[in-house]
Design a protein around this motif. Structure first.
Motif, PDB file in Angstrom:
ATOM      1  N   ILE C  38       0.833  -1.199   0.000  1.00 20.69           N
ATOM      2  CA  ILE C  38       0.000   0.000   0.000  1.00 20.69           C
ATOM      3  C   ILE C  38       0.870   1.252   0.000  1.00 20.69           C
ATOM      4  O   ILE C  38       0.583   2.234  -0.699  1.00 20.69           O
ATOM      5  N   SER C  39       1.974   1.208   0.758  1.00 21.49           N
ATOM      6  CA  SER C  39       2.869   2.366   0.782  1.00 21.49           C
ATOM      7  C   SER C  39       3.423   2.646  -0.603  1.00 21.49           C
ATOM      8  O   SER C  39       3.447   3.794  -1.066  1.00 21.49           O
ATOM      9  N   ILE C  40       3.875   1.582  -1.265  1.00 23.16           N
ATOM     10  CA  ILE C  40       4.433   1.770  -2.609  1.00 23.16           C
ATOM     11  C   ILE C  40       3.371   2.324  -3.546  1.00 23.16           C
ATOM     12  O   ILE C  40       3.578   3.292  -4.271  1.00 23.16           O
ATOM     13  N   ALA C  41       2.172   1.716  -3.463  1.00 25.14           N
ATOM     14  CA  ALA C  41       1.092   2.162  -4.342  1.00 25.14           C
ATOM     15  C   ALA C  41       0.784   3.633  -4.091  1.00 25.14           C
ATOM     16  O   ALA C  41       0.660   4.434  -5.040  1.00 25.14           O
ATOM     17  N   LEU C  42       0.696   4.017  -2.826  1.00 25.77           N
ATOM     18  CA  LEU C  42       0.337   5.394  -2.506  1.00 25.77           C
ATOM     19  C   LEU C  42       1.436   6.367  -2.941  1.00 25.77           C
ATOM     20  O   LEU C  42       1.158   7.462  -3.426  1.00 25.77           O
ATOM     21  N   VAL C  58       0.245  10.817   9.685  1.00 25.76           N
ATOM     22  CA  VAL C  58      -0.277   9.444   9.774  1.00 25.76           C
ATOM     23  C   VAL C  58       0.150   8.799  11.089  1.00 25.76           C
ATOM     24  O   VAL C  58      -0.665   8.234  11.821  1.00 25.76           O
ATOM     25  N   ILE C  59       1.446   8.941  11.389  1.00 26.33           N
ATOM     26  CA  ILE C  59       1.973   8.251  12.567  1.00 26.33           C
ATOM     27  C   ILE C  59       1.388   8.834  13.853  1.00 26.33           C
ATOM     28  O   ILE C  59       1.037   8.114  14.781  1.00 26.33           O
ATOM     29  N   THR C  60       1.254  10.158  13.868  1.00 25.36           N
ATOM     30  CA  THR C  60       0.672  10.784  15.053  1.00 25.36           C
ATOM     31  C   THR C  60      -0.773  10.340  15.227  1.00 25.36           C
ATOM     32  O   THR C  60      -1.210   9.975  16.321  1.00 25.36           O
ATOM     33  N   ASN C 294      -6.705   4.692   5.566  1.00 29.21           N
ATOM     34  CA  ASN C 294      -7.420   5.922   5.851  1.00 29.21           C
ATOM     35  C   ASN C 294      -6.758   7.105   5.153  1.00 29.21           C
ATOM     36  O   ASN C 294      -7.403   7.916   4.474  1.00 29.21           O
ATOM     37  N   ASN C 295      -5.443   7.189   5.308  1.00 29.95           N
ATOM     38  CA  ASN C 295      -4.681   8.274   4.723  1.00 29.95           C
ATOM     39  C   ASN C 295      -4.793   8.258   3.201  1.00 29.95           C
ATOM     40  O   ASN C 295      -4.964   9.304   2.562  1.00 29.95           O
ATOM     41  N   ALA C 306     -16.422   7.303   3.289  1.00 26.77           N
ATOM     42  CA  ALA C 306     -16.258   5.893   2.946  1.00 26.77           C
ATOM     43  C   ALA C 306     -15.429   5.161   3.993  1.00 26.77           C
ATOM     44  O   ALA C 306     -15.333   3.951   3.973  1.00 26.77           O
ATOM     45  N   GLN C 307     -14.859   5.914   4.927  1.00 25.08           N
ATOM     46  CA  GLN C 307     -13.999   5.280   5.921  1.00 25.08           C
ATOM     47  C   GLN C 307     -14.696   4.157   6.685  1.00 25.08           C
ATOM     48  O   GLN C 307     -14.138   3.107   6.896  1.00 25.08           O
ATOM     49  N   ASN C 308     -15.936   4.458   7.092  1.00 21.90           N
ATOM     50  CA  ASN C 308     -16.694   3.448   7.819  1.00 21.90           C
ATOM     51  C   ASN C 308     -16.841   2.182   6.995  1.00 21.90           C
ATOM     52  O   ASN C 308     -16.706   1.074   7.493  1.00 21.90           O
TER      53      ASN C 308
END
Lengths: 335, 494, 332
Positions: C38-42, C58-60, C294-295, C306-308
């Motif tokens: 997902i990181s690579i894709a994003l 994101v981390i916070t 989410n991010n 759409a998060q839910n």
């Protein structure tokens, strides 16, 4: 024969009040007593409390809970739980609204909506059956999804402007001058009487108690438990959809914000009414009394001018108190 | 005369594991046919095939010379084959009548139940087998023994032509067994064919007209009890002679290890007093419900008692929890290994050290993993648990090896006193002998062992002394090598 | 034959579990791979993703969820569930900030806030462990009670005007990363170590697998269970302290729905609703995965609504994974 009689007499030793009545009778009796005491106290302070118009208000305000509690009762009897009703309820209000706005005839729109509710119930049963997870989790997932879906399909703003005739169910009724007894109340009454009667006396419906009491034994008796759970969750979903249609008709609008914490109120009502979350016990009469009790508390808060924020505290505390009482009763009987 | 039920050359495999091979078996009307064999011999599988739980790979099932093919237990029952499984299939929250006639209640055309007729039907059924149970009582209010009888009544209510009972006496006291046997005799009179599966050869020889012996999935033979004996049948079951079922008794010291005085907790037990000496195996006999397990659990701190005292080596203990009991060296081997003894989904190693983690913890509460691994391997060797891989999940072990693991778990806690409650329940003969030997070895090492068992021969064969319980009281303490079974029964019942 | 991982696995097994085929059966490895994909894709889809600003965000943001998921993992391990964590977070936030507003000193206010959360947890634990009432129902009741009290205390208003020194707790940074992220990581490492090596937490595995057998094996079932609920609630309380100091306010709706996220993360991370299993690293990775998804939605201008749906969908997937893992365990 000899030792059997010994065993039997041991069971009936010291048969007090606790042993003489069934747990169900005790719980429903206790709840009824609590309702009467509560009503008298409130009545003394607010004479309008037990007037017919106010009672009517209580019923109408808690009609969705009462209808959904019918399904929840059976779900809990089978040792399950259905959180998704709080998603299905606004979802079906929105769906019936959108269908009507799209020009669908009213009966068709209602039928499609009820079918959609049942279908979501089937998904609940499918997830919990197929992946063998507790229905709490399966229906939680569906609740989350539906909450999102409800926002997406409405864009977050209410749907309204339905045809005049659609309002008949939720807004019209028999006029008693001081108050209007809506048709929707009759729908609830009919459903409650029918389901209550069937759950007491019908062979198929009674299987829910066997499934909740001992799933293995039900299986050994040839009950297709998985298929039965489809029925139970579909019924629960369809009843939530009935409630959704009624509320859409009543307000002539549908919003994704309907039904906040509704699942909590319904579960609390059903548990207060004597249903056992471990399955095997519960009754429509008890659940309806449970809804009535909560409705009265909310109503009394509204009248008293005490911050309505206290409602949640009271409902939560009541849930705990009734569970505690049930446990105490059970243990006293066991000893 | 054609048999009511006949199995012809049935075979069944699970994966590559062959459970039944070419087994033929027949039972006639009015016959009690016992099926015996060690655990894993294929008895349960054979029964499951007949009862519709499993499908056979090959062979035929004939009912009154007609081939049948039951797909599930319900269908088998409709055909007249009723199986009473080891686990009760009753629902405690429903009445006796509702349980018996579930899905078959007398109803109107709409499916509404006629309640009065339902209860009358149940009453008629009980009359037929000569028992007196209230149809409107909740099943949960009856003892396990009576529930077993209700279960059998339910099986018969299907107009069973064949009644198959899997270890029906495992939860019954001796007098309840008598009760069951008179019901069986009654049914026999009525022409029902009965298949009786049991580990308890004494009972088998008492009740059976014929005995079929299974070994490793094959039928070894059919014998007639009147021209056979227990030793011969055991020999057929295990394919070898086991020698004596019970180890030789040991030398008991005079030193009192555990002393129970006036222990009471009404209504469960009253004024229980007995003592256990170092190196002794003390048997506790009595009917189910006589308070044996309750007293054991009270000594172990698992349940409370209201009066009395427990002394260990002369020092009074006031145990409030099993944890304290274990710390003092009192360990309890529970009667129900699956529910209260083992952690089934965890590994053998986790199970073996579960009672003795305190031994493998440093001052900070951190665990010594290497010592734990060593201990579990040692325990597996010592107790001869198979397979010898302590990272296997408990679920993949046979009943006998599970029971040995349970014993290993208790021993790992270095007990001074071991209370073994039904130490060989549901275990095959081979494992039984090993467990008996292990208990005697413990006693010989100076540990005091209390054995609670519903099998009288086991109590007598194993114990140095026997305490008999009756209705929550100690009715006798019997000493000596030749305690008669009848004496114990007399004290247990009267 | 079913082989499972022992609590006391020695190194020889660990080595063999590094074989590729076994590796893929390891949930943490799957989660890490998913995070990587997902990181690579994003980062390909949107350059904004790799900006330090976004990553810190994101981390916070995931820190609160992480603290809750860790507590939930322990409770699930004990075959319990805690639906009240979101409400306890809200209540702690309100209590702490109101005390600060009234001029109570910072340590005292934080102590009181954590004390309130501990009290909620102790109440839950008492009902569950000593009165033997179903945890689902106990914590459901606590969920309404705690949220209700938070509401009553504030009448629905924000609590603001907090001292700057308090805000520094959540807003202060070291190497451009907020303190609370370090704090959470330290908690993860310590907890993971203790879960493997500390006897009471090891015993939690036994309790979650078979509570009655655990009691008979001499394990302090009630005490450890009580401790689990107190820990879980205090994690929620800690999250509340960070949240209020970071956002410079308290609000009764803080933590609304957080319990569901925490349960989802814990289950995705390896905890089972049937008790007896749970993984700290798994839960940590799961929280990270959820935060990334989410991010991704926010960055790609997907509807935040759409998060839910995504959360629910992920929960369903977690259920399926869990079912697959348990496929050879007999039912009932």
């Amino acid at each position: 024969m000899h030792d059997m009689q010994i065993l039997k007499s041991k069971q009936s030793d010291g048969a007090g009040l606790l042993q003489r009545f069934s747990l169900e009778t005790l719980q429903i009796g206790g709840l009824a007593l609590a309702i009467v005491v509560f009503a008298i106290i409130v009545q003394m302070n607010f004479p309008v409390f037990l007037s017919l118009p106010n009672i009517n208000v209580m019923i109408v305000n808690f009609l969705p809970e009462a209808i959904i509690a019918l399904g929840m009762t059976i779900v809990i009897i089978t040792a399950g739980i259905d959180l998704s009703v709080a998603g299905i309820y606004p979802f079906s209000a929105i769906i019936v609204g959108l269908l009507l706005l799209a020009g669908a005839p009213i009966p068709l729109a209602i039928i499609i909506t009820l079918a959609a509710g049942a279908f979501i119930g089937a998904i609940n049963a499918f997830i919990s059956n197929t992946f063998r997870v507790h229905p709490f989790i399966a229906t939680l997932a569906i609740l989350l999804i539906l909450r999102g879906v409800n926002i997406i399909i409405t864009g977050g703003s209410p749907v309204s402007g339905f045809p005049e005739t659609f309002a008949i169910v939720g807004q019209r009724g028999i006029d008693f001058g001081t108050f209007l007894l809506r048709y929707s109340v009759f729908i609830w009454l009919a459903l409650a009487l029918l389901i209550g009667y069937l759950l007491r006396n019908h062979r198929f419906w009674r299987l829910s108690y066997f499934i909740g009491g001992n799933r293995r034994s039900a299986r050994m008796s040839g009950v297709n438990v998985e298929r039965y759970l489809y029925f139970v969750y579909m019924l629960s979903g369809a009843l939530a959809a009935v409630a959704g249609v009624i509320v859409a008709s009543q307000f002539n609008a549908a919003s994704n914000s309907y039904g906040q914490n509704l699942e909590l109120r319904v579960i609390t009502a059903v548990v207060i009414g004597g249903a056992d979350l471990n399955g095997g016990a519960g009754s429509v009469l008890g659940s309806m009394l449970g809804v009535l009790f909560i409705a009265m508390i909310y109503n009394a808060f509204a009248m008293s001018g005490i911050s309505t924020y206290w409602q949640d505290v009271v409902v939560g505390a009541m849930l705990l108190a009734s569970i505690l009482m049930g446990e105490v009763l059970k243990r006293r009987r066991a000893n | 005369m054609t048999p009511v039920l006949e199995i012809r050359r049935a075979s069944k495999s699970f994966g590559s594991h062959r459970v039944l091979h070419d087994v033929s078996f027949a039972v006639y009307a009015g016959e009690v046919h016992a099926l015996v064999g060690e655990n894993g011999a294929g008895k349960s599988t054979l029964m499951n095939i007949i009862g519709g739980i499993h499908r056979r790979d090959a062979g035929e099932i004939m009912l009154n010379a007609e081939p049948i093919d039951p797909l599930d237990p319900w269908q088998a029952r409709q055909l007249g084959i009723s199986v009473v499984f080891q686990e009760l299939s009753l629902t405690p929250n429903m009445t006796v009548a509702q349980n018996i006639f579930v899905r078959r209640e007398p109803t109107s055309a709409l499916g509404l139940i006629h309640w009065r007729q339902l209860n009358d039907d149940a009453r008629a059924l009980f009359e037929r087998i000569g028992i007196d149970i209230s149809p409107t009582e909740l099943v949960g209010n009856y003892s396990v023994g009576i529930q077993q009888i209700i279960e059998i009544a339910k099986a018969i209510s299907f107009d069973a032509k064949v009644l198959i009972m899997d270890e029906p006496t495992s939860a019954l006291s001796e007098s309840e067994v008598d009760r069951l046997f008179s019901i069986i005799a009654e049914l026999k009179q009525q022409g029902v064919a009965i298949v009786f599966i049991s580990h308890k050869l004494g009972e088998v020889l008492r009740i059976a007209d014929r005995v079929s012996v299974l070994r490793d999935g094959e039928m070894v033979g059919v014998v007639n009890p009147s021209d056979s004996n227990q030793d011969e049948i055991i020999h057929m079951m295990v394919g070898r002679s086991l020698g004596d079922l019970y180890p030789a008794k040991g030398v008991v010291s005079d030193e009192v290890l555990l002393e129970v005085e006036g222990l009471s907790h009404p209504p469960l037990f009253h004024d229980i007093s007995f003592s256990l000496r170092r190196g002794e195996i003390l048997g506790i006999a009595g009917l189910i419900g006589a308070g044996r397990t309750e007293v054991a659990r009270a000594i172990f701190g698992a349940d409370r008692y209201s009066r009395g005292s427990v002394k260990l080596a002369g020092i009074k203990l006031d145990l409030k929890s099993p944890r304290q009991a274990i710390a003092h060296g009192i360990v309890y081997l529970t009667e129900d290994r699956k529910v209260m003894g083992l952690f089934l989904s965890m590994t053998m190693r986790d199970n073996i050290v579960s009672s003795s983690l305190a031994r493998f913890t440093d001052a900070l509460g951190l665990l010594k993993h290497r010592a734990i691994a060593d201990e579990s391997l040692r325990a597996i060797k010592q107790n001869d648990i198979r397979p010898r891989d302590d990272l296997l999940s408990m679920t993949s072990l046979s009943g006998g090896n599970q029971q040995k693991s349970l014993l290993a778990k208790c021993l790992s806690a270095n007990p001074k006193v071991l209370i073994a409650d039904e130490p060989t329940r549901g275990v095959d003969v081979g494992a039984k002998v090993k467990i008996h030997q292990a208990l005697r070895d413990l006693a010989n090492r100076g540990i005091g062992v209390i054995v609670i068992s519903s099998e009288l021969p086991e109590v007598l064969g194993l114990s140095d002394r026997v305490v008999v319980f009756r209705e929550g009281h100690v009715s006798a303490v019997l000493d000596g090598d030749n305690i008669a079974q009848a004496d114990v029964m007399r004290y247990a019942v009267q | 034959m079913r082989r499972s991982i022992s609590l006391f696995d020695s190194s020889r097994r660990l080595r063999s579990s590094l074989a590729p085929a076994r590796l893929l059966q390891n949930r943490s490895v799957i989660l890490a791979l998913l995070i990587l994909v997902i990181s690579i894709a994003l980062s390909i889809l949107t350059p904004a993703f790799l900006s330090s600003r976004n990553l810190t965000f994101v981390i916070t943001g995931m820190t609160y969820d992480l603290l809750l998921a860790l507590g939930m993992t322990i409770v699930l391990l004990l075959w319990g569930i805690d639906l009240s964590v979101g409400s306890v977070l809200g209540l702690t936030a309100v209590v702490t900030t109101m005390l600060l507003q009234d001029g109570v000193s910072i340590p005292l206010a934080i102590g009181a806030g954590l004390g309130v959360s501990a009290l909620c947890g102790a109440t839950n634990g008492f009902f569950v462990a000593y009165l033997k009432i179903a945890p689902f129902i106990v914590t459901l009741g606590m969920m309404s009670v705690a949220r209700g009290i938070a509401t009553v205390l504030t009448s629905g208003y924000f609590v603001s005007g907090l001292p700057d020194a308090y805000k520094a707790i959540g807003q202060g940074r070291l190497f451009n990363v907020p303190y609370m992220v370090y704090f959470a990581l330290v908690v993860v490492v310590i907890l993971a170590f203790l879960l493997r090596n500390w006897r009471p937490l090891r015993e939690a595995f036994y309790i979650g697998t078979n509570p009655e057998a655990a009691r008979l094996a001499g394990i302090r079932v009630a005490l450890i269970t009580l401790g689990g609920y107190v820990f879980c609630s205090m994690m929620a309380g800690t999250a509340a302290i960070f949240m209020t100091s970071r956002l410079s306010m308290g609000f009764f709706q803080f933590g609304l729905g957080a319990e569901l996220k925490a349960i989802a993360a814990a289950v995705i991370g390896g905890a089972s609703l049937r008790g007896g299993t749970g993984s700290i690293f798994g839960a940590t990775l799961a929280v990270f995965l959820l935060a990334l998804i989410n991010n991704g939605f926010v960055l790609l201008q997907g509807s935040p609504n759409a998060q839910n749906v995504i959360m629910g969908g992920i929960l369903v997937i977690a259920i399926m994974i869990d079912a697959y893992r348990r496929r050879d365990l007999a039912e009932d």
